[in-house]
Design an enzyme around this catalytic site. Structure first.
Site, PDB file in Angstrom:
ATOM      1  N   LYS A  29       0.841  -1.198   0.000  1.00 51.49           N
ATOM      2  CA  LYS A  29       0.000   0.000   0.000  1.00 51.49           C
ATOM      3  C   LYS A  29       0.876   1.248   0.000  1.00 51.49           C
ATOM      4  O   LYS A  29       2.091   1.174   0.228  1.00 51.49           O
ATOM      5  CB  LYS A  29      -0.908   0.008   1.237  1.00 51.49           C
ATOM      6  CG  LYS A  29      -0.172   0.095   2.567  1.00 51.49           C
ATOM      7  CD  LYS A  29      -1.152   0.123   3.725  1.00 51.49           C
ATOM      8  CE  LYS A  29      -0.397   0.237   5.052  1.00 51.49           C
ATOM      9  NZ  LYS A  29      -1.322   0.352   6.197  1.00 51.49           N
ATOM     10  N   TYR A 226      16.802  30.464   6.272  1.00 50.82           N
ATOM     11  CA  TYR A 226      15.764  31.363   6.773  1.00 50.82           C
ATOM     12  C   TYR A 226      15.849  31.517   8.290  1.00 50.82           C
ATOM     13  O   TYR A 226      16.372  30.644   8.977  1.00 50.82           O
ATOM     14  CB  TYR A 226      14.374  30.820   6.413  1.00 50.82           C
ATOM     15  CG  TYR A 226      14.059  30.872   4.939  1.00 50.82           C
ATOM     16  CD1 TYR A 226      13.801  32.086   4.303  1.00 50.82           C
ATOM     17  CD2 TYR A 226      13.999  29.698   4.191  1.00 50.82           C
ATOM     18  CE1 TYR A 226      13.495  32.127   2.949  1.00 50.82           C
ATOM     19  CE2 TYR A 226      13.701  29.727   2.840  1.00 50.82           C
ATOM     20  CZ  TYR A 226      13.449  30.944   2.226  1.00 50.82           C
ATOM     21  OH  TYR A 226      13.145  30.981   0.886  1.00 50.82           O
TER      22      TYR A 226
END
Length: 336
Positions: A29, A226
């Site tokens: 899956k 940042y």
């Protein structure tokens, strides 16, 4: 562009290790936990008894690729496909009715033994099993352990066995976390993360690298990435071509990559780039190991504050180049 190297022979090795102790349903899956469900299923086809997916769309993908072995859909389904090798999970009479409206469908009855995600109450299992057999074919009954290493798992097992006593269908409860415990073996194993190297004692499968885009230097007091943080000291840096848009999460804890086998501290993770401190000479011709021989799956998961499952599925992005290989099994065995 970052690259994900996927060793198919290591996945096969892990499958054969599980299959040596019992029948194996390979869980593919979520695109085989991000590694590519079709490629993985094809590699495993000769070594497993069937496959498991989460939703019908994932089953359709395997069917289109030519998979003929049983495909168990683990989640509730809205409709039944025409192919007979798909087995649908049900947990109520309404689900059985919905799926068998047009054809005799093959069912797996899910039992809720404490996870409370979905599944039939234990006291309803016998009646539902009989009804599923009337409306179609009852292939299996199964449940899911909340925490295989906790004593509560034994309570779940006892409740499951009591609820399914006398039912003539395959029974399974053991996923990867319970593989080593004989009490949970029952008729087969239903394993996913162990196939992909996320359980101790199984072969590593994935290596992720990122190119070095630039090499530079920052002085004490300079910013890196940042934010308002500044470098505490003069530092040589490298900028890597991987960021959180590629599945490499922003920093919440100390983290490292490896360049030429040397661990390098990660200073900042941006959307498209990562900045690392380099304690040795590197060049733009080198690549950084994000996950692999030095930086293990468990280490990366711990730095994220999560589990290996989430790490692998998180790297399944359009910008991550998947490269498949198959290597000598002797090398895999010797590396364990």
């Amino acid at each position: 562009m970052p690259s994900e190297f996927i060793d198919l022979s290591a996945i096969v090795y892990n499958a054969r290790k599980i299959a040596s102790r019992g029948r194996l349903i390979a869980v593919v899956k979520a695109n085989a936990y991000g590694l590519g469900s079709v490629r993985v299923a094809r590699a495993l086809d000769d070594y497993v008894d069937g496959f498991a997916v989460a939703v019908v769309g994932e089953a359709e993908e395997l069917l289109a690729s030519g998979i003929k072995k049983d495909i168990l859909v683990l989640g509730p389904s809205n409709y039944a496909l025409a192919e007979r090798n798909v087995v649908y999970t049900v947990s109520s009479a309404a689900e059985i009715d919905k799926l068998s409206r047009k054809r005799r469908t093959r069912f797996a009855l899910k039992v809720n033994t404490g996870m409370n995600r979905y599944g039939a109450a234990p006291h309803d299992v016998s009646e539902l099993a009989a009804y599923a057999s009337e409306c179609g074919e009852l292939v299996s009954v199964y449940s899911h352990l909340r925490c295989p290493s906790h004593p509560f798992a034994g309570v779940q097992l006892s409740e499951f066995l009591a609820a399914t006593e006398g039912i003539n269908a395959e029974k399974h409860i053991a996923a990867s976390g319970a593989f080593g415990n004989e009490d949970f073996a029952l008729d087969c194993f239903r394993c996913g993360i162990a196939l992909y190297g996320g359980v101790e004692g199984f072969a590593d499968v994935v290596k992720i690298t990122a190119p070095i885009l630039t090499v530079g230097h920052v002085s004490a007091g300079d910013g890196v990435g940042y934010g308002s943080e500044v470098s505490a000291e003069d530092t040589d840096i490298a900028v890597l071509g991987i960021g959180y848009a590629d599945g490499y999460r922003r920093l919440t804890a100390p983290r490292y990559v490896a360049v030429n086998g040397v661990r390098c501290k990660v200073l900042a993770v941006c959307m498209d780039a990562t900045i690392v401190a380099i304690p040795h000479t590197v060049s733009v011709y080198d690549a950084a190991e994000i996950l692999g021989n030095v930086i293990t799956l468990d280490e990366l998961a711990q730095s994220y504050g999560t589990i290996p499952y989430e790490v692998l599925t998180g790297f399944d992005t359009k910008r991550m180049e998947k490269i498949y290989g198959s290597y000598d099994e002797n090398r895999i065995t010797q590396s364990l």
